[in-house]
Design a protein around this motif. Structure first.
Motif, PDB file in Angstrom:
ATOM      1  N   ARG A  28      34.670  50.745  44.258  1.00  0.00           N
ATOM      2  CA  ARG A  28      35.937  51.168  44.854  1.00  0.00           C
ATOM      3  C   ARG A  28      36.842  49.968  45.132  1.00  0.00           C
ATOM      4  O   ARG A  28      38.041  50.010  44.858  1.00  0.00           O
ATOM      5  N   THR A  31      38.296  48.599  41.756  1.00  0.00           N
ATOM      6  CA  THR A  31      39.327  49.444  41.140  1.00  0.00           C
ATOM      7  C   THR A  31      40.587  49.500  41.993  1.00  0.00           C
ATOM      8  O   THR A  31      41.686  49.587  41.461  1.00  0.00           O
ATOM      9  N   ARG A  32      40.444  49.415  43.312  1.00  0.00           N
ATOM     10  CA  ARG A  32      41.607  49.411  44.189  1.00  0.00           C
ATOM     11  C   ARG A  32      42.425  48.137  43.979  1.00  0.00           C
ATOM     12  O   ARG A  32      43.652  48.164  43.961  1.00  0.00           O
ATOM     13  N   SER A  34      42.536  46.292  41.281  1.00  0.00           N
ATOM     14  CA  SER A  34      43.113  46.220  39.940  1.00  0.00           C
ATOM     15  C   SER A  34      44.287  47.163  39.751  1.00  0.00           C
ATOM     16  O   SER A  34      45.100  46.969  38.856  1.00  0.00           O
ATOM     17  N   HIS A  36      46.341  50.082  38.386  1.00  0.00           N
ATOM     18  CA  HIS A  36      46.387  50.964  37.225  1.00  0.00           C
ATOM     19  C   HIS A  36      45.709  50.308  36.023  1.00  0.00           C
ATOM     20  O   HIS A  36      45.916  49.130  35.749  1.00  0.00           O
ATOM     21  N   PHE A  37      44.922  51.094  35.299  1.00  0.00           N
ATOM     22  CA  PHE A  37      44.269  50.603  34.081  1.00  0.00           C
ATOM     23  C   PHE A  37      44.999  51.172  32.871  1.00  0.00           C
ATOM     24  O   PHE A  37      45.328  52.361  32.848  1.00  0.00           O
ATOM     25  N   ASN A  39      43.792  51.808  29.965  1.00  0.00           N
ATOM     26  CA  ASN A  39      42.947  52.787  29.279  1.00  0.00           C
ATOM     27  C   ASN A  39      41.563  52.817  29.933  1.00  0.00           C
ATOM     28  O   ASN A  39      41.265  52.012  30.811  1.00  0.00           O
ATOM     29  N   GLY A  40      40.727  53.737  29.491  1.00  0.00           N
ATOM     30  CA  GLY A  40      39.389  53.882  30.053  1.00  0.00           C
ATOM     31  C   GLY A  40      38.512  52.675  29.793  1.00  0.00           C
ATOM     32  O   GLY A  40      37.662  52.321  30.617  1.00  0.00           O
ATOM     33  N   ALA A  43      38.984  50.064  32.475  1.00  0.00           N
ATOM     34  CA  ALA A  43      38.322  50.434  33.732  1.00  0.00           C
ATOM     35  C   ALA A  43      36.824  50.189  33.639  1.00  0.00           C
ATOM     36  O   ALA A  43      36.207  49.655  34.564  1.00  0.00           O
ATOM     37  N   LYS A  45      35.329  48.010  31.794  1.00  0.00           N
ATOM     38  CA  LYS A  45      35.087  46.573  31.780  1.00  0.00           C
ATOM     39  C   LYS A  45      35.046  46.016  33.201  1.00  0.00           C
ATOM     40  O   LYS A  45      34.187  45.197  33.534  1.00  0.00           O
ATOM     41  N   VAL A  46      35.956  46.482  34.057  1.00  0.00           N
ATOM     42  CA  VAL A  46      35.971  46.023  35.449  1.00  0.00           C
ATOM     43  C   VAL A  46      34.674  46.429  36.147  1.00  0.00           C
ATOM     44  O   VAL A  46      34.054  45.631  36.852  1.00  0.00           O
ATOM     45  N   LEU A  47      34.223  47.676  35.943  1.00  0.00           N
ATOM     46  CA  LEU A  47      32.989  48.144  36.575  1.00  0.00           C
ATOM     47  C   LEU A  47      31.783  47.372  36.046  1.00  0.00           C
ATOM     48  O   LEU A  47      30.869  47.040  36.797  1.00  0.00           O
TER      49      LEU A  47
END
Length: 70
Positions: A28, A31-32, A34, A36-37, A39-40, A43, A45-47
């Motif tokens: 959380r 993603t907060r 970062s 807006h991503f 594309n999927g 997202a 890659k960050v996780l």
């Protein structure tokens, strides 16, 4: 600590639950920050990077139970 009075199998379950909650919290946060991503894939890659970078200030970053540890 009353927690250590539980049998090892039950302690392992609690450790696992704490690790899942910790990981979800880190997801959380990442993603907060970062926002807006595009594309999927971005997202994911960050996780992935969150999973690959262990927390430095934790003595047991894997969440594995070492029997006999106090």
């Amino acid at each position: 600590m009353p927690f250590l009075a539980y049998p090892p199998d039950l302690r392992k379950l609690v450790y696992t639950t704490n690790e899942i909650e910790s990981r979800n919290s880190r997801f959380r946060q990442a993603t907060r920050r970062s926002g807006h991503f595009p594309n999927g894939q971005a997202a994911l890659k960050v996780l992935y990077l969150v999973i690959r970078n262990p927390l430095k200030n934790r003595s047991n970053i894997t969440g594995k139970v070492v029997h006999g540890e106090r």
